[in-house]
Motif scaffolding. Sequence first.
Motif, PDB file in Angstrom:
ATOM      1  N   TYR A 100       0.865  -1.177   0.000  1.00  0.00           N
ATOM      2  CA  TYR A 100       0.000   0.000   0.000  1.00  0.00           C
ATOM      3  C   TYR A 100       0.903   1.230   0.000  1.00  0.00           C
ATOM      4  O   TYR A 100       1.659   1.464   0.956  1.00  0.00           O
ATOM      5  N   GLN A 101       0.848   2.004  -1.084  1.00  0.00           N
ATOM      6  CA  GLN A 101       1.671   3.198  -1.247  1.00  0.00           C
ATOM      7  C   GLN A 101       3.144   2.891  -0.987  1.00  0.00           C
ATOM      8  O   GLN A 101       3.845   3.615  -0.285  1.00  0.00           O
ATOM      9  N   GLN A 102       3.596   1.763  -1.557  1.00  0.00           N
ATOM     10  CA  GLN A 102       4.975   1.284  -1.476  1.00  0.00           C
ATOM     11  C   GLN A 102       5.397   0.934  -0.044  1.00  0.00           C
ATOM     12  O   GLN A 102       6.581   0.765   0.234  1.00  0.00           O
ATOM     13  N   THR A 103       4.437   0.816   0.852  1.00  0.00           N
ATOM     14  CA  THR A 103       4.684   0.235   2.171  1.00  0.00           C
ATOM     15  C   THR A 103       4.259  -1.222   2.117  1.00  0.00           C
ATOM     16  O   THR A 103       3.131  -1.523   1.697  1.00  0.00           O
ATOM     17  N   VAL A 104       5.125  -2.129   2.510  1.00  0.00           N
ATOM     18  CA  VAL A 104       4.904  -3.560   2.306  1.00  0.00           C
ATOM     19  C   VAL A 104       4.852  -4.275   3.662  1.00  0.00           C
ATOM     20  O   VAL A 104       5.695  -4.032   4.531  1.00  0.00           O
ATOM     21  N   HIS A 105       3.856  -5.139   3.808  1.00  0.00           N
ATOM     22  CA  HIS A 105       3.761  -6.012   4.986  1.00  0.00           C
ATOM     23  C   HIS A 105       3.713  -7.454   4.495  1.00  0.00           C
ATOM     24  O   HIS A 105       2.881  -7.812   3.668  1.00  0.00           O
ATOM     25  N   GLU A 106       4.616  -8.263   5.014  1.00  0.00           N
ATOM     26  CA  GLU A 106       4.726  -9.664   4.585  1.00  0.00           C
ATOM     27  C   GLU A 106       4.337 -10.596   5.725  1.00  0.00           C
ATOM     28  O   GLU A 106       4.725 -10.380   6.877  1.00  0.00           O
ATOM     29  N   ILE A 107       3.578 -11.628   5.404  1.00  0.00           N
ATOM     30  CA  ILE A 107       3.191 -12.657   6.374  1.00  0.00           C
ATOM     31  C   ILE A 107       3.563 -14.026   5.816  1.00  0.00           C
ATOM     32  O   ILE A 107       3.229 -14.346   4.670  1.00  0.00           O
ATOM     33  N   ARG A 108       4.250 -14.807   6.637  1.00  0.00           N
ATOM     34  CA  ARG A 108       4.464 -16.215   6.310  1.00  0.00           C
ATOM     35  C   ARG A 108       3.817 -17.050   7.414  1.00  0.00           C
ATOM     36  O   ARG A 108       4.058 -16.807   8.598  1.00  0.00           O
ATOM     37  N   SER A 109       2.987 -18.022   7.052  1.00  0.00           N
ATOM     38  CA  SER A 109       2.292 -18.864   8.029  1.00  0.00           C
ATOM     39  C   SER A 109       2.371 -20.320   7.626  1.00  0.00           C
ATOM     40  O   SER A 109       2.457 -20.651   6.432  1.00  0.00           O
ATOM     41  N   ARG A 110       2.344 -21.178   8.643  1.00  0.00           N
ATOM     42  CA  ARG A 110       2.296 -22.621   8.411  1.00  0.00           C
ATOM     43  C   ARG A 110       1.142 -23.214   9.217  1.00  0.00           C
ATOM     44  O   ARG A 110       0.979 -22.902  10.405  1.00  0.00           O
ATOM     45  N   PHE A 111       0.345 -24.052   8.551  1.00  0.00           N
ATOM     46  CA  PHE A 111      -0.794 -24.704   9.188  1.00  0.00           C
ATOM     47  C   PHE A 111      -0.819 -26.178   8.801  1.00  0.00           C
ATOM     48  O   PHE A 111      -0.452 -26.546   7.681  1.00  0.00           O
ATOM     49  N   ALA A 112      -1.272 -27.008   9.745  1.00  0.00           N
ATOM     50  CA  ALA A 112      -1.467 -28.429   9.464  1.00  0.00           C
ATOM     51  C   ALA A 112      -2.961 -28.721   9.428  1.00  0.00           C
ATOM     52  O   ALA A 112      -3.722 -28.212  10.258  1.00  0.00           O
ATOM     53  N   TRP A 113      -3.359 -29.527   8.448  1.00  0.00           N
ATOM     54  CA  TRP A 113      -4.768 -29.899   8.333  1.00  0.00           C
ATOM     55  C   TRP A 113      -5.135 -30.894   9.421  1.00  0.00           C
ATOM     56  O   TRP A 113      -4.359 -31.770   9.784  1.00  0.00           O
ATOM     57  N   ASN A 114      -6.333 -30.771   9.971  1.00  0.00           N
ATOM     58  CA  ASN A 114      -6.838 -31.715  10.964  1.00  0.00           C
ATOM     59  C   ASN A 114      -8.044 -32.425  10.389  1.00  0.00           C
ATOM     60  O   ASN A 114      -8.990 -31.789   9.940  1.00  0.00           O
ATOM     61  N   ASP A 115      -8.023 -33.750  10.409  1.00  0.00           N
ATOM     62  CA  ASP A 115      -9.038 -34.531   9.719  1.00  0.00           C
ATOM     63  C   ASP A 115     -10.436 -34.375  10.306  1.00  0.00           C
ATOM     64  O   ASP A 115     -11.421 -34.548   9.599  1.00  0.00           O
ATOM     65  N   PHE A 116     -10.533 -34.102  11.603  1.00  0.00           N
ATOM     66  CA  PHE A 116     -11.892 -34.042  12.147  1.00  0.00           C
ATOM     67  C   PHE A 116     -12.132 -32.857  13.077  1.00  0.00           C
ATOM     68  O   PHE A 116     -13.045 -32.869  13.884  1.00  0.00           O
ATOM     69  N   ALA A 117     -11.318 -31.831  12.953  1.00  0.00           N
ATOM     70  CA  ALA A 117     -11.588 -30.623  13.725  1.00  0.00           C
ATOM     71  C   ALA A 117     -12.875 -29.947  13.259  1.00  0.00           C
ATOM     72  O   ALA A 117     -13.492 -29.210  13.998  1.00  0.00           O
ATOM     73  N   LEU A 118     -13.266 -30.208  12.012  1.00  0.00           N
ATOM     74  CA  LEU A 118     -14.487 -29.615  11.473  1.00  0.00           C
ATOM     75  C   LEU A 118     -15.450 -30.700  10.988  1.00  0.00           C
ATOM     76  O   LEU A 118     -16.094 -30.559   9.968  1.00  0.00           O
ATOM     77  N   ASN A 119     -15.546 -31.785  11.755  1.00  0.00           N
ATOM     78  CA  ASN A 119     -16.483 -32.839  11.388  1.00  0.00           C
ATOM     79  C   ASN A 119     -17.899 -32.295  11.205  1.00  0.00           C
ATOM     80  O   ASN A 119     -18.312 -31.365  11.892  1.00  0.00           O
ATOM     81  N   ALA A 120     -18.633 -32.934  10.306  1.00  0.00           N
ATOM     82  CA  ALA A 120     -20.017 -32.511  10.090  1.00  0.00           C
ATOM     83  C   ALA A 120     -20.884 -32.768  11.314  1.00  0.00           C
ATOM     84  O   ALA A 120     -21.901 -32.105  11.510  1.00  0.00           O
ATOM     85  N   MET A 121     -20.496 -33.739  12.146  1.00  0.00           N
ATOM     86  CA  MET A 121     -21.237 -34.018  13.386  1.00  0.00           C
ATOM     87  C   MET A 121     -20.249 -34.150  14.531  1.00  0.00           C
ATOM     88  O   MET A 121     -19.289 -34.914  14.448  1.00  0.00           O
ATOM     89  N   GLN A 122     -20.507 -33.384  15.607  1.00  0.00           N
ATOM     90  CA  GLN A 122     -19.654 -33.437  16.790  1.00  0.00           C
ATOM     91  C   GLN A 122     -20.526 -33.351  18.033  1.00  0.00           C
ATOM     92  O   GLN A 122     -21.472 -32.552  18.082  1.00  0.00           O
ATOM     93  N   PHE A 123     -20.182 -34.172  19.025  1.00  0.00           N
ATOM     94  CA  PHE A 123     -21.008 -34.245  20.227  1.00  0.00           C
ATOM     95  C   PHE A 123     -20.128 -34.215  21.471  1.00  0.00           C
ATOM     96  O   PHE A 123     -19.138 -34.943  21.562  1.00  0.00           O
ATOM     97  N   LYS A 124     -20.504 -33.364  22.405  1.00  0.00           N
ATOM     98  CA  LYS A 124     -19.897 -33.369  23.734  1.00  0.00           C
ATOM     99  C   LYS A 124     -21.040 -33.542  24.726  1.00  0.00           C
ATOM    100  O   LYS A 124     -21.703 -32.583  25.131  1.00  0.00           O
TER     101      LYS A 124
END
Length: 609
Positions: A100-124
């Motif tokens: 933005y107006q020759q001002t630069v912000h850089e982000i590097r990120s690393r993420f691992a996928w989780n097979d059931f963190a977003l399951n369609a059905m979850q019960f506690k």
Amino acid sequence: MGKGALLSVIAVAFSTLLLLYNAQLSSNETGVRENENRARLVARDLALEGRKLLLAGWVGSNGSGVAPAFTTLNQGGGQIDVVNFAVVNDTLDFTLRANYQQTVHEIRSRFAWNDFALNAMQFKVNKINPTIDPSAVLDFNSIGLDNQSLSELEQVLFTELEMSGSLADFDLGMSQQVTAMTEELDPFGIEVNEIDQAMRDAYDAINGAMYPDQIGAAVDWFATYYPAAHTSVADVNGLGGSFGMLGSNEMLTVQGGLSLTNDFQGKGILVVEGNLIVPPGVTFQWDGIILVKPPAGDTNPIIDLQGFVDIEGNLVALQDGMPNTGHMDLSIMRDMTGTWSQPYGNEMVYASLVRDHEHDYTASEGNYVVWHADDPGFPDHEGYTWFNDTLGELNANDSIFVEVTNNHNHGRGLVRFKKHSEVEEVSLIGSGFGGLYSVPGNPTRTQTFQVSDLETFDITVTRLSALKRLWDPEEDEDPHPGCVLGQDVRSGPHCVWAHYNRMEALTFAIYQRAFGLDIKLYEASLYWHRKTGQEEEDFENEMNEFISHLNDENYGLTLNIGPDVSISENPGTVFSLVSGFSGGSFGLAHLGTWTRSWDPNDAGNPATE
């Protein structure tokens, strides 16, 4: 006019012109600095927005995407470029730059996928009683069963209430839940995953609790911080058969349960505070998150889907292990001298020590504590907290920071923090402050800032039993261990005042940084409290009634899925609804984020090379 007088006039005129010139020069320099700061903020915000878009795209591909959602994006007068995007062994590593107006912000990120963190059905839940028709369409690979409610129930029954026996005496346990669900899901080839404390701890250290509770916390966060997008109704008859269908993220809470008598469709977040019932012949369609969250102590919640049901997204049921009884207390300690010769401080104001206490804070303000807010929609609880009064004792440009201690007794709460002209961040108290404001390597402490910079600081406690328990003991019971002798060791509040570690109660402190020293000025502690007498009797009556239901045949969650039901997972939809939670990394294991930035004249600026 004499020569001397003339020279004086000329000198005055010259001095005035010089002052005006210097003032103009100073004003120009201030304007330049303001523009530079604005460019830095815009570049950073663009980078954060680009990060969310990349993550949303990857989550929408169920972690299988090998190409970014975009490579170059023009937005907000600036440009976002993806420098690197690599997926190896279910791990995403990407770098992007915002210019933005020759001002630069850089982000590097690393993420691992989780097979059931977003399951369609979850019960506690404490127990699940499932019946699933083989003709139903279940388009997902696994479900999650969280054992936290059972762990809490076990703690209360056999440790706190000192009952004999085990959960097996009530035919309760995770093995029973897993067996019951496995038998019903075998025809569909769906895996049943047990979520235990070790798994939760592995994610607590990164982004806070995953799985059902994280979804529940994200929904609570959405309701608190997007009130204009939240509709709460006693029934849905006045909604005209649909809700949130125009594409915007909205939330609908149905108080007391949802039992449909007419067709209904919707999109967004649906919270059902009781039973969810769709009878035969009724059509129900929902795209997004459905959270069935009966009141604490409801021993037999029901999800009964017998009509024409189409759910795309996430169906979650939360049943707490015990009634959310008791109340939250708030204790205040202050010492503007910073000496703390007494645990409660030694400052004299209004002819008394600044040592305050609010019994049963939840009765007047609920589980929400506003330490400081500029938004009139979130009024400060100054009458209880003395927080702004403490800040008022300092100068606007004094350097301070906020620290949380004993956040292992976190109440499953959320903390919201924001400085002027910067991004608001919401994080789990158990994980400390978010990465934007915390000290690198120490998430329990914010970075130093000026008093006048603070815009928002508040917390929401969602589970009282997850706070430190400081119930007043009976006369024939041992007093609170660790409470300082000479104080009232049979009173939770007195022990908090008398103990430098606040009896391990969740505590927030203000420190002033001056002359190279960190000087503590203020502390506020939250804990789970109950007095002896009538409060104790009410609690015991409620617990006895609760325990009497443990042997009931219908105890636990009754789950009925009929032949005309279709449930499919859509991680992208779920992610888009709660992407602001945990820095936009909902459903992923965050392995690390690194940032760097360049001003227009900095060496190595990618925009000017």
